[in-house]
Design an enzyme around this catalytic site. Structure first.
Site, PDB file in Angstrom:
ATOM      1  N   GLU A   1       0.676  -1.193  -0.082  1.00  0.00           N
ATOM      2  CA  GLU A   1      -0.052  -0.052   0.092  1.00  0.00           C
ATOM      3  C   GLU A   1       0.767   1.367   0.169  1.00  0.00           C
ATOM      4  O   GLU A   1       0.392   2.528   0.063  1.00  0.00           O
ATOM      5  CB  GLU A   1      -0.912  -0.211   1.120  1.00  0.00           C
ATOM      6  CG  GLU A   1      -1.889  -1.265   1.061  1.00  0.00           C
ATOM      7  CD  GLU A   1      -2.919  -0.953   2.376  1.00  0.00           C
ATOM      8  OE1 GLU A   1      -4.041  -0.275   2.191  1.00  0.00           O
ATOM      9  OE2 GLU A   1      -2.453  -1.679   3.473  1.00  0.00           O
TER      10      GLU A   1
ATOM     11  N   SER B   1      -6.211  -2.773   1.184  1.00  0.00           N
ATOM     12  CA  SER B   1      -6.686  -2.431   0.057  1.00  0.00           C
ATOM     13  C   SER B   1      -6.917  -3.631  -0.974  1.00  0.00           C
ATOM     14  O   SER B   1      -6.554  -3.887  -2.110  1.00  0.00           O
ATOM     15  CB  SER B   1      -5.292  -1.878  -0.585  1.00  0.00           C
ATOM     16  OG  SER B   1      -5.220  -0.426   0.003  1.00  0.00           O
TER      17      SER B   1
ATOM     18  N   GLU C   1     -14.200  -5.866   8.619  1.00  0.00           N
ATOM     19  CA  GLU C   1     -12.775  -5.570   9.172  1.00  0.00           C
ATOM     20  C   GLU C   1     -12.887  -3.992   9.547  1.00  0.00           C
ATOM     21  O   GLU C   1     -13.696  -3.402   9.590  1.00  0.00           O
ATOM     22  CB  GLU C   1     -11.891  -5.665   8.200  1.00  0.00           C
ATOM     23  CG  GLU C   1     -11.837  -4.861   6.976  1.00  0.00           C
ATOM     24  CD  GLU C   1     -10.774  -5.024   6.000  1.00  0.00           C
ATOM     25  OE1 GLU C   1     -10.400  -6.202   5.847  1.00  0.00           O
ATOM     26  OE2 GLU C   1     -10.514  -4.109   5.168  1.00  0.00           O
TER      27      GLU C   1
ATOM     28  N   ASN D   1     -10.273  -0.502   9.738  1.00  0.00           N
ATOM     29  CA  ASN D   1      -9.036   0.351   9.321  1.00  0.00           C
ATOM     30  C   ASN D   1      -8.921   1.674  10.251  1.00  0.00           C
ATOM     31  O   ASN D   1      -9.707   2.174  10.279  1.00  0.00           O
ATOM     32  CB  ASN D   1      -9.190   0.916   7.722  1.00  0.00           C
ATOM     33  CG  ASN D   1      -9.475  -0.339   6.525  1.00  0.00           C
ATOM     34  OD1 ASN D   1      -8.550  -1.111   6.420  1.00  0.00           O
ATOM     35  ND2 ASN D   1     -10.693  -0.401   6.380  1.00  0.00           N
TER      36      ASN D   1
ATOM     37  N   SER E   1     -11.231   9.078  -1.571  1.00  0.00           N
ATOM     38  CA  SER E   1     -11.265   7.812  -0.478  1.00  0.00           C
ATOM     39  C   SER E   1     -12.563   8.041   0.326  1.00  0.00           C
ATOM     40  O   SER E   1     -13.346   9.058   0.259  1.00  0.00           O
ATOM     41  CB  SER E   1     -10.149   8.059   0.492  1.00  0.00           C
ATOM     42  OG  SER E   1      -8.895   7.738   0.014  1.00  0.00           O
TER      43      SER E   1
END
Length: 324
Positions: free
Chosen positions: A15, A165, A287, A289, A298
């Site tokens: 990433e 990602s 999940e 982040n 984003s």
């Protein structure tokens, strides 16, 4: 007096380039009247300050300082824009905690926990957080395809346990494709997690501390043109990201409540973005982040914009909260 802010970017993972882009956006929008912003690139080979002429000035790792024109510069706060290791897995957080330098992401233990999908889900299940059925595998273990299918069914997802990602992730429809998917995941990590397929609406929900209060941002609905929300869908335009998500009032209330509950239960701070899939009205966690993407495109900045929070205000709040 203006504060010296180190914006760390880069990292050791796949990433890297996404992180560089995030860090440069933070640098662009950070209020220069309020802060002296410094772009700090972290790689396995070297740590350096990238000045306005793109000259590389080395970091003194003993105290995380630099020398500019013979003057020593110490930092009042670190803005963490590293996706993946060492910025999202607790390593940089622990380093700054030892040095006593405030930083914008969560603390080292919480970062390590959330970065490890297996440990995260195992920690949250006793708190009643719904998750997919999962099967764990470490590099070097024998692969029992029949046991995997019995546990999680088909189709299923094979994921690198500690990667972001969508690197190292595959959707598997046939048992004979499991070994290829497992080998692909092991390119990114020595641990993998294999999860049952949840067939429902996927949403991403940002939770941040903003003006000293935990704030849940509007959810984003994810619609991938590919078989799932993979790297191409995330970064090459092969998806629709709809904010606010087209979900019912009940679903919205449920996912907002769960996202905030998880943030507070784990003792998180700074920015987070959690991924969920709805089965009926019940959101299931995929999940979390803790250093999500921060480019103009984003998800977290999209959600902040929908909530009426500009990038300038979003980035400023992260520093204010870290210094608090």
């Amino acid at each position: 007096m203006k504060k010296n802010i180190a914006i760390i970017m880069g990292g050791y993972s796949s990433e890297y380039h996404i992180s560089i882009k995030s860090g440069n956006v933070v640098y662009k929008y950070l209020d220069k009247k309020k802060y002296n912003a410094y772009r700090i690139v972290i790689t396995k080979e070297k740590w350096f300050y990238l000045d306005a002429s793109d000259n590389e000035i080395p970091i003194d790792k003993s105290d995380f300082s630099i020398k500019v024109n013979r003057d020593k510069v110490n930092f009042d706060c670190v803005f963490n824009a590293i996706h993946g290791t060492p910025g999202e897995d607790g390593l940089m957080q622990a380093y700054f905690e030892l040095l006593g330098i405030p930083q914008t992401s969560c603390n080292h233990y919480e970062a390590a926990l959330t970065f490890n999908k297996r440990d995260l889900l195992s920690t949250l299940k006793p708190y009643g957080v719904p998750c997919a059925t999962s099967y764990y595998l470490n590099k070097g273990q024998s692969v029992d395809e029949d046991a995997i299918v019995r546990k999680v069914g088909l189709p299923c997802f094979v994921k690198a346990n500690r990667a972001g990602s969508s690197y190292g992730i595959s959707k598997v429809h046939k048992k004979e494709d499991l070994n290829t998917a497992i080998a692909n995941a092991f390119k990114e990590d020595t641990q993998i997690i294999i999860e049952s397929f949840l067939d429902g609406t996927e949403v991403s929900v940002g939770v941040i501390t903003y003006r000293n209060e935990v704030t849940v941002l509007p959810a984003t609905e994810i619609i991938s043109e590919n078989d799932f929300f993979d790297f191409e869908a995330k970064y090459m335009g092969k998806s629709q990201e709809i904010t606010p998500a087209r979900i019912s009032n009940t679903q919205e209330a449920n996912v907002r409540e769960l996202a905030e509950y998880i943030y507070k239960t784990l003792g998180l701070k700074g920015y987070t973005r959690s991924e969920f899939i709805f089965i009926g009205d019940v959101p299931h966690l995929l999940e979390i982040n803790t250093t999500p993407g921060l480019t103009e495109e984003s998800l977290l900045p999209q959600q902040a914009k929908t909530a009426g929070i500009s990038l300038e205000a979003l980035f400023d709040s992260a520093i204010v909260e870290a210094l608090r």
